[in-house]
Design a protein around this motif. Structure first.
Motif, PDB file in Angstrom:
ATOM      1  N   GLU A   1     -23.356   1.812  43.708  1.00 26.07           N
ATOM      2  CA  GLU A   1     -24.125   0.869  42.915  1.00 26.07           C
ATOM      3  C   GLU A   1     -23.584   0.798  41.493  1.00 26.07           C
ATOM      4  OE1 GLU A   1     -28.021   2.353  43.308  1.00 26.07           O
ATOM      5  OE2 GLU A   1     -28.288   1.700  45.360  1.00 26.07           O
ATOM      6  N   ASP A   2     -23.281   1.960  40.903  1.00 28.05           N
ATOM      7  CA  ASP A   2     -22.754   1.978  39.541  1.00 28.05           C
ATOM      8  C   ASP A   2     -21.429   1.237  39.466  1.00 28.05           C
ATOM      9  OD1 ASP A   2     -24.878   3.371  38.660  1.00 28.05           O
ATOM     10  OD2 ASP A   2     -23.861   5.293  38.452  1.00 28.05           O
ATOM     11  N   PHE A   3     -20.588   1.417  40.508  1.00 27.63           N
ATOM     12  CA  PHE A   3     -19.257   0.825  40.483  1.00 27.63           C
ATOM     13  C   PHE A   3     -19.332  -0.696  40.592  1.00 27.63           C
ATOM     14  CE2 PHE A   3     -15.363  -0.578  42.643  1.00 27.63           C
ATOM     15  CZ  PHE A   3     -14.425  -0.110  41.742  1.00 27.63           C
ATOM     16  N   LEU A   4     -20.282  -1.169  41.426  1.00 23.81           N
ATOM     17  CA  LEU A   4     -20.345  -2.595  41.697  1.00 23.81           C
ATOM     18  C   LEU A   4     -21.175  -3.374  40.675  1.00 23.81           C
ATOM     19  CD1 LEU A   4     -20.791  -2.411  45.567  1.00 23.81           C
ATOM     20  CD2 LEU A   4     -18.730  -3.074  44.327  1.00 23.81           C
TER      21      LEU A   4
ATOM     22  N   ILE B   1      -1.014  10.080  35.663  1.00 27.64           N
ATOM     23  CA  ILE B   1      -2.305   9.592  36.167  1.00 27.64           C
ATOM     24  C   ILE B   1      -3.195   9.193  34.985  1.00 27.64           C
ATOM     25  CG2 ILE B   1      -2.216  11.058  38.229  1.00 27.64           C
ATOM     26  CD1 ILE B   1      -4.326  12.870  36.804  1.00 27.64           C
ATOM     27  N   PRO B   2      -4.268   8.426  35.225  1.00 21.44           N
ATOM     28  CA  PRO B   2      -5.239   8.169  34.153  1.00 21.44           C
ATOM     29  C   PRO B   2      -6.046   9.427  33.826  1.00 21.44           C
ATOM     30  CG  PRO B   2      -5.362   6.462  35.854  1.00 21.44           C
ATOM     31  CD  PRO B   2      -4.530   7.592  36.410  1.00 21.44           C
ATOM     32  N   PHE B   3      -6.256   9.648  32.541  1.00 22.19           N
ATOM     33  CA  PHE B   3      -7.105  10.761  32.096  1.00 22.19           C
ATOM     34  C   PHE B   3      -8.138  10.248  31.094  1.00 22.19           C
ATOM     35  CE2 PHE B   3      -8.405  14.312  29.472  1.00 22.19           C
ATOM     36  CZ  PHE B   3      -8.609  15.332  30.398  1.00 22.19           C
ATOM     37  N   ASP B   4      -7.716   9.889  29.884  1.00 25.48           N
ATOM     38  CA  ASP B   4      -8.675   9.433  28.869  1.00 25.48           C
ATOM     39  C   ASP B   4      -9.441   8.199  29.321  1.00 25.48           C
ATOM     40  OD1 ASP B   4      -8.014  11.474  27.153  1.00 25.48           O
ATOM     41  OD2 ASP B   4      -6.659  10.275  25.916  1.00 25.48           O
ATOM     42  N   ASP B   5      -8.759   7.284  30.014  1.00 25.32           N
ATOM     43  CA  ASP B   5      -9.392   6.033  30.436  1.00 25.32           C
ATOM     44  C   ASP B   5     -10.068   6.143  31.800  1.00 25.32           C
ATOM     45  OD1 ASP B   5      -8.479   4.911  28.135  1.00 25.32           O
ATOM     46  OD2 ASP B   5      -7.105   3.487  29.069  1.00 25.32           O
ATOM     47  N   ALA B   6      -9.971   7.301  32.440  1.00 22.48           N
ATOM     48  CA  ALA B   6     -10.537   7.455  33.783  1.00 22.48           C
ATOM     49  C   ALA B   6     -12.056   7.606  33.719  1.00 22.48           C
ATOM     50  CB  ALA B   6      -9.927   8.669  34.468  1.00 22.48           C
ATOM     51  N   LEU B   7     -12.723   7.279  34.800  1.00 22.00           N
ATOM     52  CA  LEU B   7     -14.150   7.557  35.014  1.00 22.00           C
ATOM     53  C   LEU B   7     -15.045   6.764  34.073  1.00 22.00           C
ATOM     54  CD1 LEU B   7     -13.849  11.465  35.254  1.00 22.00           C
ATOM     55  CD2 LEU B   7     -13.462   9.774  37.060  1.00 22.00           C
ATOM     56  N   GLN B   8     -14.569   5.622  33.606  1.00 19.79           N
ATOM     57  CA  GLN B   8     -15.359   4.816  32.670  1.00 19.79           C
ATOM     58  C   GLN B   8     -15.864   3.521  33.283  1.00 19.79           C
ATOM     59  OE1 GLN B   8     -14.066   4.567  28.593  1.00 19.79           O
ATOM     60  NE2 GLN B   8     -12.632   6.265  28.859  1.00 19.79           N
ATOM     61  N   GLY B   9     -15.781   3.390  34.598  1.00 21.34           N
ATOM     62  CA  GLY B   9     -16.361   2.242  35.278  1.00 21.34           C
ATOM     63  C   GLY B   9     -15.831   0.930  34.751  1.00 21.34           C
TER      64      GLY B   9
ATOM     65  N   VAL C   1     -15.963  -0.315  31.886  1.00 20.41           N
ATOM     66  CA  VAL C   1     -15.412  -0.273  30.522  1.00 20.41           C
ATOM     67  C   VAL C   1     -13.886  -0.260  30.561  1.00 20.41           C
ATOM     68  CG1 VAL C   1     -15.269   1.109  28.413  1.00 20.41           C
ATOM     69  CG2 VAL C   1     -17.453   0.861  29.609  1.00 20.41           C
ATOM     70  N   ARG C   2     -13.308   0.387  31.582  1.00 20.94           N
ATOM     71  CA  ARG C   2     -11.859   0.454  31.750  1.00 20.94           C
ATOM     72  C   ARG C   2     -11.531   0.122  33.209  1.00 20.94           C
ATOM     73  NH1 ARG C   2     -12.132   0.560  27.054  1.00 20.94           N
ATOM     74  NH2 ARG C   2     -11.280   2.033  25.539  1.00 20.94           N
ATOM     75  N   LEU C   3     -11.441  -1.173  33.494  1.00 23.71           N
ATOM     76  CA  LEU C   3     -11.152  -1.583  34.864  1.00 23.71           C
ATOM     77  C   LEU C   3      -9.716  -1.271  35.270  1.00 23.71           C
ATOM     78  CD1 LEU C   3     -13.006  -5.025  35.032  1.00 23.71           C
ATOM     79  CD2 LEU C   3     -13.640  -2.888  36.177  1.00 23.71           C
ATOM     80  N   THR C   4      -8.825  -1.208  34.290  1.00 25.04           N
ATOM     81  CA  THR C   4      -7.425  -0.866  34.557  1.00 25.04           C
ATOM     82  C   THR C   4      -7.042   0.324  33.676  1.00 25.04           C
ATOM     83  OG1 THR C   4      -6.686  -2.523  32.938  1.00 25.04           O
ATOM     84  CG2 THR C   4      -6.799  -3.200  35.252  1.00 25.04           C
ATOM     85  N   PRO C   5      -7.475   1.520  34.053  1.00 19.52           N
ATOM     86  CA  PRO C   5      -7.247   2.683  33.191  1.00 19.52           C
ATOM     87  C   PRO C   5      -5.768   2.978  32.964  1.00 19.52           C
ATOM     88  CG  PRO C   5      -8.029   3.340  35.374  1.00 19.52           C
ATOM     89  CD  PRO C   5      -8.174   1.865  35.291  1.00 19.52           C
ATOM     90  N   ARG C   6      -5.477   3.320  31.742  1.00 19.60           N
ATOM     91  CA  ARG C   6      -4.104   3.606  31.306  1.00 19.60           C
ATOM     92  C   ARG C   6      -3.627   4.933  31.894  1.00 19.60           C
ATOM     93  NH1 ARG C   6      -2.655   6.837  27.008  1.00 19.60           N
ATOM     94  NH2 ARG C   6      -4.882   6.932  26.456  1.00 19.60           N
TER      95      ARG C   6
ATOM     96  N   ARG D   1      -2.537   0.269  43.666  1.00 12.67           N
ATOM     97  CA  ARG D   1      -1.592  -0.818  43.353  1.00 12.67           C
ATOM     98  C   ARG D   1      -2.304  -2.166  43.342  1.00 12.67           C
ATOM     99  NH1 ARG D   1       1.473   1.766  47.318  1.00 12.67           N
ATOM    100  NH2 ARG D   1       1.344  -0.081  48.677  1.00 12.67           N
ATOM    101  N   THR D   2      -3.323  -2.311  44.171  1.00  9.62           N
ATOM    102  CA  THR D   2      -4.062  -3.574  44.253  1.00  9.62           C
ATOM    103  C   THR D   2      -4.976  -3.775  43.051  1.00  9.62           C
ATOM    104  OG1 THR D   2      -4.001  -3.494  46.670  1.00  9.62           O
ATOM    105  CG2 THR D   2      -5.660  -4.918  45.664  1.00  9.62           C
ATOM    106  N   THR D   3      -5.633  -2.717  42.629  1.00  3.29           N
ATOM    107  CA  THR D   3      -6.643  -2.845  41.574  1.00  3.29           C
ATOM    108  C   THR D   3      -6.119  -2.539  40.175  1.00  3.29           C
ATOM    109  OG1 THR D   3      -7.357  -0.549  41.923  1.00  3.29           O
ATOM    110  CG2 THR D   3      -8.491  -2.263  43.193  1.00  3.29           C
ATOM    111  N   ASN D   4      -5.000  -1.833  40.088  1.00  2.24           N
ATOM    112  CA  ASN D   4      -4.473  -1.439  38.775  1.00  2.24           C
ATOM    113  C   ASN D   4      -2.963  -1.615  38.748  1.00  2.24           C
ATOM    114  OD1 ASN D   4      -4.656  -0.482  36.156  1.00  2.24           O
ATOM    115  ND2 ASN D   4      -4.831   1.676  36.714  1.00  2.24           N
ATOM    116  N   GLY D   5      -2.515  -2.747  39.324  1.00  2.00           N
ATOM    117  CA  GLY D   5      -1.093  -2.984  39.505  1.00  2.00           C
ATOM    118  C   GLY D   5      -0.245  -2.901  38.258  1.00  2.00           C
ATOM    119  N   PRO D   6      -0.664  -3.491  37.117  1.00  2.00           N
ATOM    120  CA  PRO D   6       0.182  -3.423  35.924  1.00  2.00           C
ATOM    121  C   PRO D   6       0.467  -1.986  35.471  1.00  2.00           C
ATOM    122  CG  PRO D   6      -1.448  -5.155  35.685  1.00  2.00           C
ATOM    123  CD  PRO D   6      -1.801  -4.407  36.928  1.00  2.00           C
TER     124      PRO D   6
END
Length: 511
Positions: free
Chosen positions: A24-27, A149-157, A159-164, A487-492
């Motif tokens: 639910e949180d993700f969607l 891998i993402p660290f600082d931008d991870a787990l932010q729903g 707020v960061r759809l494409t985590p660095r 690759r589909t959701t965070n391709g760049p």
């Protein structure tokens, strides 16, 4: 109303709640991803820990057992584990038939993140500390598999759809710092702060043990970079561990998960249920066609190792017979089911416990005392620890392995074993090789992912055979590739990592 549910029932209920809540949180794009969801910490904690150990003892353990030299398949099972045998790293990333290491890792990290938010919102630093320690565990594990891998931008729903993505070495340092932060939460917790009890399915609220586990995980991370030229950093972090003073997990202090397993479908020990028997007593497909490799059997036999008889059953001809990992089905019968050794469980051992398969309700191993002692032994051998000699720690680690596998008359058996010139530490021509080889023998099918990690790092056991299905005689998997879902959701961001080849591109510490 008085609670009467078992620990496992509570854990399963929490997992169900967390799964629905996380979805639910993700969607829901209108939700604040940093808002703590109203699930009590004592329900979140066991759910998170069970999720971690399930991944460690099944999926990761399986990958390490196949690539680390422990497991192969029978002729009849030649079509099993085809991706792993051929090192088909692209197939492993497939969204439908792949292995969701990435997805499961970040899902579990999110569970710990929600635990942190709940704990911080209710002034529960003990719970927050455990969450940070285990988040550090998972970030380290993801780097071991994928590197950046993402660290600082991870787990932010949202707020960061494409985590660095961040450099794997930087994430390692941040993960170690996160573990240290969790330790400080625990050490600074007021006496009046909520403290875990039975909901802590690892240490039952023993916070001293949590500090020891945290230091042991940090030691593993520091040793992982032994070949990476980070000596000054390692020395500085080891000095911090020594100054902190809690030490490491030692003999009799394994981090085992016991949520209250039951002889019921879906509630048994996950390793037992995946590789031995169902709740109805029916053998699993894995037990039917997985076998020890000829190589692992030959090493136990070469060393007159009594652990062999605790791990495997003899064939009807009274022999221990293994298979070759990656061998295709042949016209011969050498690797047939009937001619090779199965794992040893109660059904194969006159209804007595086997070494790996003791009962459907046995605890799951998160990080064993024997692994901790081998880590300490390696650090001592490298001159990084002065609290005990490498030899004493090496011998203690082997003793813990004998005890875990319930070798008969373990004390006498260990003494005899250690007296052999091929085992004695002070008679080793290459002490590090001997130490890592014994660690490899001890972690067999228990924490097999560490065997693959050590092989990538150090190349031991040196004679580990390659799969006949490898793309070339020397090609071995060095890392995993980013999954199709990412690759589909965070391709760049994935694209910024370059065109990767898992057989040639290494993780940062593999020098």
């Amino acid at each position: 109303m008085k609670r009467t549910l078992t620990k496992l029932t509570l854990t399963l209920a929490a997992l169900s709640t967390l799964t629905l809540t996380a979805c639910e949180d993700f969607l829901d794009v209108n939700d604040n991803p940093n808002k703590a969801v109203a699930v009590p910490a004592d329900l979140r904690l066991p759910a998170a820990l069970v999720s971690t150990v399930n991944e460690e003892t099944v999926a990761l353990n399986q990958l390490g057992a196949l690539w680390g030299g422990y497991w192969g398949t029978t002729n009849e099972g030649a079509n099993l584990f085809t991706k792993e045998k051929a090192y088909s790293l692209v197939a492993i990333t497939d969204g439908r038939d792949g292995i969701p290491f990435w997805e499961n890792g970040y899902t579990t990290l999110l569970t710990y993140q929600l635990l942190r938010q709940e704990a911080e919102g209710t002034n529960s630093p003990n719970y927050a500390g455990i969450a940070k320690i285990m988040q550090g565990w998972h970030f380290l594990r993801l780097v071991d598999l994928y590197n950046n891998i993402p660290f600082d931008d991870a787990l932010q729903g949202t707020v960061r759809l494409t985590p660095r993505y961040e450099d794997g070495q930087q994430v390692y340092g941040k993960a170690v710092d996160l573990i240290t932060e969790g330790m400080q939460d625990i050490k600074n917790a007021p006496q009046t702060a909520p403290r875990p009890g039975p909901d802590d399915v690892v240490f039952q609220g023993n916070m001293t043990r949590w500090l020891k586990l945290a230091n042991t995980v940090k030691l593993r991370a520091l040793l992982r970079q032994s070949q990476a030229g980070t000596g000054a950093y390692v020395q500085a972090e080891l000095a911090k561990i020594q100054a902190e003073g809690s030490g490491f997990l030692n003999a009799g202090e394994s981090a085992n998960v016991q949520p209250g397993y039951l002889v019921t479908a879906g509630k048994q020990n996950p390793f037992w249920e995946a590789y031995y028997r169902t709740a109805a007593g029916i053998v699993t497909a894995n037990f039917t066609d997985l076998r020890p490799t000829e190589f692992i059997l030959s090493e136990y036999q070469r060393l007159n190792d009594p652990r062999l008889a605790r791990l495997y059953a003899r064939t009807s001809a009274g022999q221990y017979r293994g298979v070759v990992f990656g061998a295709p089905a042949t016209s011969g019968t050498t690797f047939n089911r009937a001619n090779t050794s199965t794992f040893l469980g109660p059904r194969e051992n006159n209804n007595l416990a086997g070494g790996l398969f003791k009962s459907a309700q046995q605890p799951s191993v998160l990080l064993s005392s024997m692994e901790s002692l081998f880590l300490q032994a390696e650090a001592a051998e490298r001159g990084w620890l002065a609290t005990a000699t490498a030899r004493s720690l090496y011998e203690a680690a082997i003793r813990e392995s004998f005890l875990y596998l319930e070798v008969p008359a373990a004390a006498a058996a260990v003494a005899t074993y250690l007296a052999q010139p091929t085992v004695r530490y002070d008679q080793a021509p290459n002490k590090l090789e001997r130490l890592i080889t014994q660690k490899w023998l001890a972690l067999n099918s228990i924490s097999s992912i560490e065997a693959w990690n050590d092989y990538r790092r150090l190349g031991f056991p040196a004679a580990l055979p390659n799969s006949p299905q490898a793309p070339s005689p020397t090609a071995r998997p060095l890392r995993l590739l980013y999954p199709e879902t990412e690759r589909t959701t965070n391709g760049p961001e994935v694209g910024k990592q370059g065109s990767l080849d898992g057989l040639t591109d290494k993780v940062w510490w593999d020098q």
